[in-house]
Design an enzyme around this catalytic site. Structure first.
Site, PDB file in Angstrom:
ATOM      1  N   GLY A 346       0.787  -1.242   0.000  1.00 18.12           N
ATOM      2  CA  GLY A 346       0.000   0.000   0.000  1.00 18.12           C
ATOM      3  C   GLY A 346       0.805   1.271   0.000  1.00 18.12           C
ATOM      4  CB  ALA A 347       1.758   3.744   1.605  1.00 16.15           C
ATOM      5  CG  MET A 348       8.395   2.139   2.427  1.00 12.21           C
ATOM      6  SD  MET A 348       8.238   1.226   3.997  1.00 12.21           S
ATOM      7  CE  MET A 348       9.565   1.951   4.940  1.00 12.21           C
ATOM      8  CD  GLU A 349       7.266   3.437   7.371  1.00 10.53           C
ATOM      9  OE1 GLU A 349       6.421   2.951   6.594  1.00 10.53           O
ATOM     10  OE2 GLU A 349       7.763   2.806   8.323  1.00 10.53           O
ATOM     11  CG  ASN A 350      10.573   5.028   1.442  1.00 11.30           C
ATOM     12  OD1 ASN A 350      10.903   3.968   1.935  1.00 11.30           O
ATOM     13  ND2 ASN A 350       9.766   5.115   0.395  1.00 11.30           N
ATOM     14  CG  HIS A 382      -0.251   4.513   8.472  1.00  8.05           C
ATOM     15  ND1 HIS A 382      -0.749   3.649   9.405  1.00  8.05           N
ATOM     16  CD2 HIS A 382       0.977   4.025   8.141  1.00  8.05           C
ATOM     17  CE1 HIS A 382       0.124   2.675   9.631  1.00  8.05           C
ATOM     18  NE2 HIS A 382       1.192   2.887   8.871  1.00  8.05           N
ATOM     19  CD  GLU A 383       2.647   5.028   4.944  1.00 12.34           C
ATOM     20  OE1 GLU A 383       3.800   4.938   5.389  1.00 12.34           O
ATOM     21  OE2 GLU A 383       1.821   4.080   4.980  1.00 12.34           O
ATOM     22  CG  HIS A 386       5.286   5.281   9.704  1.00 13.64           C
ATOM     23  ND1 HIS A 386       5.548   4.523  10.820  1.00 13.64           N
ATOM     24  CD2 HIS A 386       4.442   4.536   8.945  1.00 13.64           C
ATOM     25  CE1 HIS A 386       4.883   3.373  10.736  1.00 13.64           C
ATOM     26  NE2 HIS A 386       4.207   3.358   9.612  1.00 13.64           N
ATOM     27  CD  GLU A 405       4.041  -0.035  10.436  1.00  9.94           C
ATOM     28  OE1 GLU A 405       3.061   0.721  10.293  1.00  9.94           O
ATOM     29  OE2 GLU A 405       5.037  -0.003   9.688  1.00  9.94           O
TER      30      GLU A 405
END
Ligand SMILES: [Zn+2]
Length: 945
Positions: A346-350, A382-383, A386, A405
């Protein structure tokens, strides 16, 4: 891991060519293969100077602690072109690079260990910094096992904080496996000559490094606590732009007569390797300059159509909100967010450069539903959370992944408020009730495991589950209620401030929260963090006797250690919420739970702030039911849903007669609110799964039809006129009304869906985007082959992911076996169903009673192909297994599962082992439950007709 570990480089290159070309045609494959052979002949791994390749696994897979990385200087050069056209006839999926990592050595040693995976390392040099002396490297070895160690042997390395530079040169492949540095593609409509549009494949290189794939891009110390600063440079083709965590500056260079772009990025703050990100693409972007520059990157068509506008608007609002409530400014100068055609999870918080799948970031006002819009807001929330929880302050090791998380999930409900979404109550439906389900199995796990229990990448990936995300969020919400939200937020500020750029264990969090409250935070929380499961509290209102016990669907023992339970309760005659802290197992007598008056009832766990279920004596259950029937507004909204959820589940756990749970759904004929309806439907769904292949299903359908009719009528006008109610939760319930009414055979519902779909087939789609999923599904379920083919064409034609997703779901609703079987076959062809959509598509098909056995046979039959081709990281094998076995409730099905488990053990795969245990346990519980309850359930529904 199934992939890559024992593969020779030549074979890996071959597979890379095949997989990528399967999406883009055979011609390309031939071209690419030629290029690979001509320009990049397969290189054998370096020969270790010591004979033999180590295969034995050391007792710990963690890196030794005597080398501390401080900074990296990394160059990466992907050879990929964004487009193949007349100017560039060759495509290449190779990348090369080099990296210099500066380390501080704290002990005398002869070896350096770093991580490397699926890379061909061609050069290793070690330089002692103070003397600038190049050490003689005796040899280096890449371990062909799950350690992913690159071991460099030297004569001697000094200790006492001596600095060394480790230089490596390497080559890798851009595979299409959605992990590490990978290739993705999309179709661009190009205006060709004579104004005819033509489809053209476009390629991009992008990365997903969480949890352990930074080592697939360059040799590194790939553990979250080994933070360092990163100086990244990407060398890429003209016509593409490169993005990374920091701000970049680009200039042209010539290398071997070819033109290239060099994008050099500013040095990152000190950070973990898994948060790095790199993308090379022909995307464009939209910006909003402010104190933090916000940029949204996507396909040009999407940017031009304004699909990034909403993301910009909410990012700005949510970012500002977080900066205020965390009292900590976002630490980077910019925040890039990119909408990728393919990303797993879905997504990644880099840090500073967040990646999403398109439906998580792009919003098309014309075609998207308000739910799609909400999804964009919640994913961004959400991201963004993070960026503080995870990126600024990071868990020391993956065993405390919940700190990342759980926080991001909990905070996202607070973050979206500033963007105009009031979703706080929905956390109970979406997170807590789901966590209750998983955590009621013996095969669940504690939120925080012992650090040394989690060592391999597969074990780490297993932790990205409902416990970590949803139970994590649930216990944080419980703690905030226990010590007050005010104290909680104050403690959070201290925590972020004290541990910025550092790593933590959860006790660090307790110590910060403890400063703000008189309650004993550690004593309270340790019972929820360290032990598996959660309790059911049983209150006997005739005597006030109260006890707690671990709640398990299949009661086989369970542990005896009590939780500290903060019970918030109300009574019919009292005003206000009171609380009682239960520390013992019991039974103990609590006088305030004893009811003297025959009309008085007790309701515990007000608003479901506690992570526990409640069971009462039958008399109190009946009094609560009568209150619901008399005037349901007296019972708080969340509890109207939670009473139903508790009753059904406590009944599934053999602690309550199922008829009491069923009776609680009768009052719904007068309630139009979403939370109670959704709670009931979820639980009735389980009943339907258990019985929709038996004679019990008829009476269930009739009952549901009766109950849903008033709700359907409540929304009917707007449904027919193509409008939607104003309140967000009403919009959800309107969809429920249509789905349940149509799937249970309410004639006016089916007629309406068919008419709307007929208009759509004739060229006018007047169906409101909110209702499309439900209407398309109903129409296809009651339609024929031609309806299906029409929807499939629309799916292939659609460019907006939100619309594509609705059609992809609807296609699973047909009752035609052959269509479902063909649809299953499509899921393995990435040109038809994208890899990231495989699990959800099979899940949809399995949900359909006609599709269930087909989906299970399909997954079983293709298991080794799926695990190899889509392996860990690309898809969640666990959720795939979960989906295709949800209905399992017979001895034959259990035996099939056990056979499957034996085959897995024989193959020594160990993939999704925990998920397999969970579904076996669930099936055993289902079998027992169905045997005991089938007749009772049937009679109850017959009695309601
Ligand atoms: Zn997350």
């Amino acid at each position: 891991m199934a992939k890559g570990t024992c593969m020779s480089k030549a074979l890996a290159v071959g597979i890379g060519v095949l997989t990528v070309s399967s999406v883009s045609g055979l011609v390309l494959m031939a071209v690419m293969y030629k290029l690979q052979i001509d320009n990049f002949p397969p290189v054998s791994p370096p020969t270790p100077t010591k004979p033999g390749i180590p295969t034995g696994i050391p007792p710990t897979l963690r890196l030794p602690d005597y080398l501390i990385p401080e900074s990296y200087k990394v160059f990466i050069q992907p050879y990929l072109y964004a487009a193949i056209n007349n100017n560039y006839t060759n495509q290449s999926f190779v990348f090369t690079g080099n990296s210099t990592v500066r380390v501080k050595s704290m002990a005398i040693s002869e070896t350096i260990y770093l991580h490397v995976h699926d890379l061909n390392v061609t050069t290793v040099e070690v330089t002692k910094l103070d003397s600038n002396e190049k050490l003689s490297v005796k040899g280096y070895t890449i371990f062909q096992n799950e350690t992913n160690f690159l071991k460099i042997e030297l004569k001697q390395l000094s200790g006492n904080g001596t600095y060394y530079d480790i230089f490596t040169k390497f080559e890798g492949e851009l595979l299409d496996n959605l992990a590490g540095f990978y290739v993705s593609w999309y179709t661009k409509k190009i205006k060709a000559e004579e104004e005819e549009e033509e489809d053209q494949e476009r390629f991009l290189a992008t990365s997903l490094l969480q949890p352990t794939d930074a080592r697939k891009v360059f040799p590194c110390f790939d553990e979250p606590a080994l933070k360092a600063v990163f100086d990244i440079t990407i060398i890429h083709r003209p016509g593409t732009i490169a993005l990374s965590n920091e701000i970049g500056g680009a200039h042209k260079v010539e290398i071997d007569g070819e033109e290239w772009i060099v994008t050099a990025f500013e040095e990152t703050p000190i950070m973990s390797t898994y948060l790095l990100a790199f993308t090379v693409s022909d995307f464009t972007y939209k910006s909003k300059p402010s104190s933090t520059n916000i940029n949204i990157h996507a396909r040009k068509d999407a940017i031009d159509a304004g699909h990034a506008d909403y993301a910009i608007e909410v990012t700005e609002k949510i970012l500002k909100h977080y900066e205020e409530i965390f009292d900590f400014k976002y630490p980077l100068k910019k925040i890039d967010q990119i909408a990728l055609p393919d990303i797993s999870g879905g997504a990644m918080e880099n840090w500073g450069f967040i990646s999403y799948q398109e439906s998580g970031l792009l919003y098309d006002k014309e075609n998207a539903s308000t739910f799609d819009q909400e999804r964009v807001a919640t994913m961004i929330a959400h991201e963004l959370a993070h960026q503080w929880f995870g990126n600024l302050v990071t868990m020391r090791w993956w065993n405390d992944l919940w700190l990342n998380e759980g926080f991001a999930t909990y905070m996202s409900y607070i973050g979206v408020e500033n963007a105009g979404w009031d979703l706080r109550d929905l956390i109970v439906l979406r997170e807590i009730q789901t966590a209750f389900q998983v955590d009621s199995l013996n095969s669940s796990h504690p939120l925080s495991l012992q650090e040394n229990y989690i060592q391999t990448s597969a074990e780490i990936i297993d932790l990205f589950d409902d416990i970590t995300y949803r139970k994590g969020a649930a216990v944080l919400r419980m703690l905030a209620t226990f010590i007050t939200e005010d104290a909680f937020m104050k403690g959070i500020k201290t925590y972020l401030n004290k541990f910025q750029y550092k790593n933590t264990v959860y006790k660090d969090l307790w110590s910060c929260l403890q400063e703000e409250t008189k309650e004993n935070v550690e004593a309270f929380m340790s019972t929820w963090i360290e032990q598996v499961g959660y309790p059911v509290i049983t209150i006997i209102t005739q005597t006030g006797e109260t006890s707690q016990e671990q709640f398990l669907l299949k009661q086989t023992g369970g542990h005896d250690i009590p939780w500290q339970v903060d019970i918030r309760y109300i009574k019919a005659t009292d005003s206000g919420v009171k609380n009682d802290l239960l520390r013992v197992k019991g039974p103990v007598r609590r006088p305030h739970f004893e009811l003297k008056d025959k009309d008085e009832w007790l309701l515990a766990n007000v608003n479901c702030t506690g992570f526990f279920r409640v069971n009462y004596d039958e008399e109190n259950w009946n009094k609560l039911r009568m209150q619901l029937e008399r005037n349901h507004h007296v019972i708080p909204l969340i509890n109207r849903g939670q009473l139903i959820d508790d009753a059904f589940n406590v009944a599934r756990g053999h602690r309550l007669n199922i008829t009491i749970a069923l009776s609680l759904t009768k009052y719904l004929i007068n309630d139009t609110e979403y939370i109670p309806w959704e709670s009931a439907l979820k639980n009735l769904d389980h009943l339907i799964l258990m019985f929709d292949r038996s004679e019990v299903y008829g009476p269930i359908m009739k009952y549901l039809r009766k109950q849903i009719t008033p709700l359907y009528n409540h929304f009917e006008n707007s449904t027919i006129n193509g409008t939607i109610p104003e309140k967000h939760t009403d919009q959800y319930n309107q969809v429920n009304a249509i789905s349940v009414a149509c799937s249970n055979g309410l004639p006016e519902c089916i007629k309406n869906a068919k008419n709307l779909f007929k208009d759509y087939r004739n060229g006018t789609n007047d169906i409101h985007p909110n209702l499309r999923r439900a209407i398309y599904c109903s129409a296809i379920a009651s339609g024929d082959e031609y309806d299906w083919e029409f929807a499939w064409k629309q799916y292939q034609r659609a460019t907006v992911t939100a619309e594509k997703d609705k059609l992809r779901y609807a296609l699973s609703c047909t009752k035609e076996i052959w269509l479902l079987n063909r649809y299953l076959q499509y899921t393995l062809d990435p040109s038809k169903i994208r890899k990231m959509d495989l699990v959800s598509t099979i899940n949809y098909i399995a949900k359909n009673v006609a599709g269930q056995p087909l989906a299970w046979d399909f997954v079983r039959g293709h298991w080794s192909y799926i695990t190899q081709e889509y392996g860990a990281g690309v898809i969640s094998l666990g959720s795939l297994l979960d989906a295709v076995t949800k209905r399992f409730s017979t001895d034959v099905e259990l035996e099939e599962l056990k056979q499957f488990q034996r085959e897995q053990e024989e193959d020594d795969q160990g993939l999704a082992a925990r998920a397999l245990e969970q579904v076996i346990e669930r099936t055993e519980a289902n079998i027992k439950w169905v045997k005991e309850n089938k007749q009772i359930v049937k009679e109850w529904f017959m009695g309601e007709l």
